[in-house]
Design a protein around this motif. Structure first.
Motif, PDB file in Angstrom:
ATOM      1  N   TRP A  68       7.842   0.251   2.421  1.00  0.00           N
ATOM      2  CA  TRP A  68       7.080   0.657   1.179  1.00  0.00           C
ATOM      3  C   TRP A  68       5.594  -0.512   0.809  1.00  0.00           C
ATOM      4  O   TRP A  68       4.952   0.446   0.491  1.00  0.00           O
ATOM      5  CB  TRP A  68       8.355   0.466  -0.070  1.00  0.00           C
ATOM      6  N   LYS A 122       6.666   8.244   3.482  1.00  0.00           N
ATOM      7  CA  LYS A 122       7.826   8.915   2.688  1.00  0.00           C
ATOM      8  C   LYS A 122       8.807   8.900   2.936  1.00  0.00           C
ATOM      9  O   LYS A 122      10.090   8.672   2.229  1.00  0.00           O
ATOM     10  CB  LYS A 122       6.737  10.032   2.093  1.00  0.00           C
ATOM     11  N   SER A 170       4.302   2.244  -5.330  1.00  0.00           N
ATOM     12  CA  SER A 170       5.167   1.796  -3.885  1.00  0.00           C
ATOM     13  C   SER A 170       4.884  -0.335  -3.451  1.00  0.00           C
ATOM     14  O   SER A 170       6.258   0.130  -2.998  1.00  0.00           O
ATOM     15  CB  SER A 170       4.381   2.486  -2.546  1.00  0.00           C
TER      16      SER A 170
END
Length: 218
Positions: free
Chosen positions: A94, A81, A113
């Protein structure tokens, strides 16, 4: 006109010694002040804090990989993150975040994501593959199947795309095709943990428990 000699003298008058010292001191102080002002213009104040170096996104990725290797999935997710915060334009960050979010039993977050990764790179095979994985765990099997097929279309040698497709097929009881996809995934990447996990799940589903245990331990 009468001049009186007593009122004149040809000797130099003695200047006041203390007065001269005072003048010299004043000149010195003025000089020091000018020098100090020039130094202040060039040199920054000594007590102003220096800016802290910003960590790169890749450093967070490396940290995440180390956490994952140690079995610390939650910590790995947090590091990924931070990587996406440091640079939100890299689809691979991601994708890895989504994959771990699935294994952390958060497929809904993983889907977000994965969709972000695909928005950044529509033709990224792994983006569609991990999207298929998230949808499978959400039991949205039709959409999961379409995403897996799209991933394979984009890259037929993507082992994880075949593995996740095999997982979807196993979950929907299409065992013959699931076995083919799982074995193909292993042939493409025999060192992948995900591939062996999926093949183990398939073997367990068809009753080959001893072989499944071996795959889970690989």
């Amino acid at each position: 006109m009468h001049l009186q000699r007593g009122k004149f003298t040809f000797k130099k008058k003695k200047r006041d010694r203390y007065g001269r010292i005072t003048i010299y001191l004043e000149l010195i102080l003025i000089g020091l002040y000018i020098i100090r002002q020039r130094q202040t213009e060039v040199i920054s104040a000594p007590f102003v804090p220096t800016p802290t170096a910003t960590r790169s996104a890749i450093s967070f990725v490396q940290e995440a990989e180390a956490y994952f290797s140690s079995g610390k999935i939650s910590e790995a997710i947090e590091s990924y993150k931070l990587a996406t915060t440091a640079d939100n334009t890299i689809a691979d960050y991601w994708i890895e975040l989504a994959r771990l979010q699935v294994y952390d039993n958060n497929p809904s977050q993983a889907l977000v994501s994965a969709d972000t990764a695909i928005a950044l790179d529509e033709e990224n095979s792994m983006g569609h593959a991990v999207r298929a994985l998230a949808l499978d765990w959400l039991q949205e099997f039709d959409d999961a199947t379409m995403s897996a097929v799209r991933a394979i279309q984009l890259d037929g040698k993507n082992a994880l795309a075949h593995a996740y497709y095999a997982e979807i097929l196993t979950d929907t009881s299409r065992f013959a095709q699931a076995g083919d996809e799982a074995r193909l995934a292993i042939s493409l990447n025999p060192n992948s943990m995900d591939v062996h996990r999926v093949y183990g799940q398939y073997l367990e589903s068809v009753g080959a428990y001893e072989d499944a245990i071996i795959e889970y331990q690989t």
